[in-house]
Design a protein around this motif. Sequence first.
Motif, PDB file in Angstrom:
ATOM      1  N   LEU A 160       0.846  -1.190   0.000  1.00  0.00           N
ATOM      2  CA  LEU A 160       0.000   0.000   0.000  1.00  0.00           C
ATOM      3  C   LEU A 160       0.882   1.240   0.000  1.00  0.00           C
ATOM      4  O   LEU A 160       1.805   1.353   0.818  1.00  0.00           O
ATOM      5  N   GLY A 161       0.598   2.164  -0.898  1.00  0.00           N
ATOM      6  CA  GLY A 161       1.274   3.443  -0.923  1.00  0.00           C
ATOM      7  C   GLY A 161       0.315   4.535  -0.491  1.00  0.00           C
ATOM      8  O   GLY A 161      -0.669   4.813  -1.187  1.00  0.00           O
ATOM      9  N   LEU A 162       0.568   5.131   0.666  1.00  0.00           N
ATOM     10  CA  LEU A 162      -0.280   6.209   1.184  1.00  0.00           C
ATOM     11  C   LEU A 162       0.377   7.542   0.843  1.00  0.00           C
ATOM     12  O   LEU A 162       1.443   7.871   1.377  1.00  0.00           O
ATOM     13  N   SER A 163      -0.219   8.283  -0.074  1.00  0.00           N
ATOM     14  CA  SER A 163       0.310   9.588  -0.474  1.00  0.00           C
ATOM     15  C   SER A 163      -0.190  10.645   0.504  1.00  0.00           C
ATOM     16  O   SER A 163      -1.402  10.803   0.700  1.00  0.00           O
ATOM     17  N   LEU A 164       0.745  11.380   1.101  1.00  0.00           N
ATOM     18  CA  LEU A 164       0.433  12.325   2.170  1.00  0.00           C
ATOM     19  C   LEU A 164       0.893  13.728   1.800  1.00  0.00           C
ATOM     20  O   LEU A 164       1.989  13.915   1.262  1.00  0.00           O
ATOM     21  N   SER A 165       0.076  14.708   2.119  1.00  0.00           N
ATOM     22  CA  SER A 165       0.442  16.108   1.907  1.00  0.00           C
ATOM     23  C   SER A 165       0.908  16.722   3.217  1.00  0.00           C
ATOM     24  O   SER A 165       0.230  16.592   4.238  1.00  0.00           O
ATOM     25  N   PRO A 166       2.051  17.426   3.222  1.00  0.00           N
ATOM     26  CA  PRO A 166       2.525  18.057   4.456  1.00  0.00           C
ATOM     27  C   PRO A 166       1.880  19.413   4.724  1.00  0.00           C
ATOM     28  O   PRO A 166       2.161  20.040   5.744  1.00  0.00           O
ATOM     29  N   GLU A 167       1.013  19.875   3.835  1.00  0.00           N
ATOM     30  CA  GLU A 167       0.432  21.207   3.970  1.00  0.00           C
ATOM     31  C   GLU A 167      -0.771  21.188   4.918  1.00  0.00           C
ATOM     32  O   GLU A 167      -1.577  20.266   4.892  1.00  0.00           O
ATOM     33  N   TYR A 168      -0.869  22.230   5.726  1.00  0.00           N
ATOM     34  CA  TYR A 168      -2.054  22.404   6.570  1.00  0.00           C
ATOM     35  C   TYR A 168      -2.207  23.884   6.916  1.00  0.00           C
ATOM     36  O   TYR A 168      -1.304  24.696   6.653  1.00  0.00           O
ATOM     37  N   GLN A 169      -3.336  24.231   7.477  1.00  0.00           N
ATOM     38  CA  GLN A 169      -3.584  25.597   7.935  1.00  0.00           C
ATOM     39  C   GLN A 169      -3.800  25.603   9.440  1.00  0.00           C
ATOM     40  O   GLN A 169      -4.509  24.748   9.984  1.00  0.00           O
ATOM     41  N   ASP A 170      -3.172  26.566  10.097  1.00  0.00           N
ATOM     42  CA  ASP A 170      -3.345  26.648  11.544  1.00  0.00           C
ATOM     43  C   ASP A 170      -4.657  27.353  11.881  1.00  0.00           C
ATOM     44  O   ASP A 170      -5.462  27.665  10.992  1.00  0.00           O
ATOM     45  N   ALA A 171      -4.878  27.639  13.174  1.00  0.00           N
ATOM     46  CA  ALA A 171      -6.141  28.214  13.623  1.00  0.00           C
ATOM     47  C   ALA A 171      -6.393  29.600  13.054  1.00  0.00           C
ATOM     48  O   ALA A 171      -7.540  30.052  12.975  1.00  0.00           O
ATOM     49  N   THR A 172      -5.328  30.289  12.640  1.00  0.00           N
ATOM     50  CA  THR A 172      -5.475  31.630  12.071  1.00  0.00           C
ATOM     51  C   THR A 172      -5.626  31.607  10.558  1.00  0.00           C
ATOM     52  O   THR A 172      -5.748  32.665   9.936  1.00  0.00           O
ATOM     53  N   GLY A 173      -5.597  30.422   9.968  1.00  0.00           N
ATOM     54  CA  GLY A 173      -5.726  30.320   8.521  1.00  0.00           C
ATOM     55  C   GLY A 173      -4.422  30.431   7.774  1.00  0.00           C
ATOM     56  O   GLY A 173      -4.405  30.483   6.539  1.00  0.00           O
ATOM     57  N   GLN A 174      -3.294  30.459   8.505  1.00  0.00           N
ATOM     58  CA  GLN A 174      -1.988  30.548   7.869  1.00  0.00           C
ATOM     59  C   GLN A 174      -1.560  29.177   7.340  1.00  0.00           C
ATOM     60  O   GLN A 174      -1.748  28.154   8.002  1.00  0.00           O
ATOM     61  N   ASP A 175      -0.980  29.177   6.130  1.00  0.00           N
ATOM     62  CA  ASP A 175      -0.472  27.930   5.557  1.00  0.00           C
ATOM     63  C   ASP A 175       0.794  27.496   6.286  1.00  0.00           C
ATOM     64  O   ASP A 175       1.722  28.288   6.470  1.00  0.00           O
ATOM     65  N   LYS A 176       0.831  26.246   6.685  1.00  0.00           N
ATOM     66  CA  LYS A 176       1.974  25.688   7.397  1.00  0.00           C
ATOM     67  C   LYS A 176       2.390  24.372   6.739  1.00  0.00           C
ATOM     68  O   LYS A 176       1.654  23.797   5.926  1.00  0.00           O
ATOM     69  N   MET A 177       3.575  23.892   7.131  1.00  0.00           N
ATOM     70  CA  MET A 177       4.081  22.621   6.621  1.00  0.00           C
ATOM     71  C   MET A 177       4.489  21.741   7.791  1.00  0.00           C
ATOM     72  O   MET A 177       5.210  22.181   8.688  1.00  0.00           O
ATOM     73  N   TYR A 178       4.015  20.493   7.778  1.00  0.00           N
ATOM     74  CA  TYR A 178       4.488  19.543   8.763  1.00  0.00           C
ATOM     75  C   TYR A 178       5.950  19.199   8.488  1.00  0.00           C
ATOM     76  O   TYR A 178       6.377  19.120   7.330  1.00  0.00           O
ATOM     77  N   THR A 179       6.707  18.974   9.535  1.00  0.00           N
ATOM     78  CA  THR A 179       8.050  18.444   9.356  1.00  0.00           C
ATOM     79  C   THR A 179       7.938  16.972   8.941  1.00  0.00           C
ATOM     80  O   THR A 179       6.869  16.354   9.057  1.00  0.00           O
ATOM     81  N   THR A 180       9.046  16.417   8.474  1.00  0.00           N
ATOM     82  CA  THR A 180       9.037  15.007   8.087  1.00  0.00           C
ATOM     83  C   THR A 180       8.648  14.123   9.264  1.00  0.00           C
ATOM     84  O   THR A 180       7.859  13.177   9.112  1.00  0.00           O
ATOM     85  N   GLN A 181       9.176  14.451  10.458  1.00  0.00           N
ATOM     86  CA  GLN A 181       8.875  13.641  11.640  1.00  0.00           C
ATOM     87  C   GLN A 181       7.391  13.734  11.998  1.00  0.00           C
ATOM     88  O   GLN A 181       6.772  12.728  12.371  1.00  0.00           O
ATOM     89  N   GLU A 182       6.815  14.920  11.894  1.00  0.00           N
ATOM     90  CA  GLU A 182       5.393  15.085  12.186  1.00  0.00           C
ATOM     91  C   GLU A 182       4.536  14.325  11.180  1.00  0.00           C
ATOM     92  O   GLU A 182       3.540  13.684  11.550  1.00  0.00           O
ATOM     93  N   LEU A 183       4.915  14.393   9.905  1.00  0.00           N
ATOM     94  CA  LEU A 183       4.150  13.698   8.874  1.00  0.00           C
ATOM     95  C   LEU A 183       4.278  12.190   9.037  1.00  0.00           C
ATOM     96  O   LEU A 183       3.316  11.447   8.801  1.00  0.00           O
ATOM     97  N   GLN A 184       5.457  11.713   9.424  1.00  0.00           N
ATOM     98  CA  GLN A 184       5.631  10.285   9.691  1.00  0.00           C
ATOM     99  C   GLN A 184       4.700   9.819  10.810  1.00  0.00           C
ATOM    100  O   GLN A 184       4.051   8.772  10.699  1.00  0.00           O
ATOM    101  N   ALA A 185       4.626  10.600  11.881  1.00  0.00           N
ATOM    102  CA  ALA A 185       3.772  10.221  13.016  1.00  0.00           C
ATOM    103  C   ALA A 185       2.302  10.200  12.624  1.00  0.00           C
ATOM    104  O   ALA A 185       1.557   9.273  12.964  1.00  0.00           O
ATOM    105  N   LYS A 186       1.863  11.213  11.903  1.00  0.00           N
ATOM    106  CA  LYS A 186       0.470  11.269  11.471  1.00  0.00           C
ATOM    107  C   LYS A 186       0.172  10.163  10.459  1.00  0.00           C
ATOM    108  O   LYS A 186      -0.915   9.584  10.442  1.00  0.00           O
ATOM    109  N   GLY A 187       1.150   9.867   9.598  1.00  0.00           N
ATOM    110  CA  GLY A 187       0.972   8.801   8.624  1.00  0.00           C
ATOM    111  C   GLY A 187       0.838   7.437   9.272  1.00  0.00           C
ATOM    112  O   GLY A 187       0.051   6.594   8.820  1.00  0.00           O
TER     113      GLY A 187
END
Length: 358
Positions: A155-182
């Motif tokens: 299985l290949g799970l394609s993941l996007s590191p992009e997200y928006q915080d509570a203020t609507g600002q575009d943010k990027m997960y770090t590799t470690q954060e994306l690994q944990a969420k994945g």
Amino acid sequence: MNAKFLTGCKLMTALLLVIATTGCSLLPRGQETGPEPATPSLSPVVEVSEDYYGSIPPYKPNQTRGMLSDTKYRIDFSHLELGLMEFARETFPTSEYLFQEGQQIKQEQVTEWIAQEKAGAANGQKKKGILVHVLEHDYLSKEKDHLGQLEGMVLGLSLSPEYQDATGQDKMYTTQELQAKGQQLAARIVQSIRVNTPTVPMLVLLYQVPEANSSLVPGHFIMSGTVNANEASVSKWQPIDEEFYLFPSSDVESKYAQQSLQYDKLMRQVQSYFGEYVGMTGVGRFMGGKMTELTITATAEYDSRTEVLQFTQFAAGSINQLFDKSVHINLYVQSMNKPLAIYIRPATGEPYMHIYRQ
């Protein structure tokens, strides 16, 4: 980990088509046609330098292909698909298994998983959702008494590191954060799949899609997980240190100065020899901090095939002088509207050059 495969290149796509149409031939149980079921059998496999899987006719398209047509995400499917095969070879060797496009997971399931993941937003966070796509590959037995039976899944799970915080600002997960969420996401998906395939061993790969402004650089794998037979969860996760860099660029110059200097020297040699402008762009693959593959595209208008031949020979000679033999090299020579030549230098085996006649 085997780091020798052609990333996003036309040659590999062509070779895969050869294997898919002339490789192993059988009919899986329960899918025979005609009044009398055919007896499963294997036909000879075409010998090629790369280690590919045989396949089963008739071809069945992947059940989740085409789901990205209405999204903004760009996924380099050549790298994703061939990458899944590369990692699969360690668990499901080509000598023992046949390949089939994923048939177990349906589009409706993936759509539901994506919707569920988006719905799990934290308070005040505008949820984009990290799950972009799920790609399944199936591996079937080659054994005489079990030909065509499903015995492995990737299985290949394609993941996007992009997200928006509570203020609507575009943010990027770090590799470690994306690994944990994945990993958390994979646990839910594996549990769902296990309802219909409780005994089939699985390999789960987390794939980070490229950023929106990275049109020339593919995404990369960040983690692999193993699900043993008769287990309902991933028993072991391992990080994957894979990176891609554009040549020439300030990014590769700052992190991999030696390889950047080698590429700059190659461009200077080519320009000094041929005079007229030759556009050259490269994409380097790095595994564990070491360059393992370099794909170069050279674009110019040539007056004759002999000029193309001399250019390709000269460029190949310079490449062999500048880059270590452990680096797999793909050189594509083209005009603005058609391919002219290819030169492939594998890390093991003999190099190959071809001049197109038309």
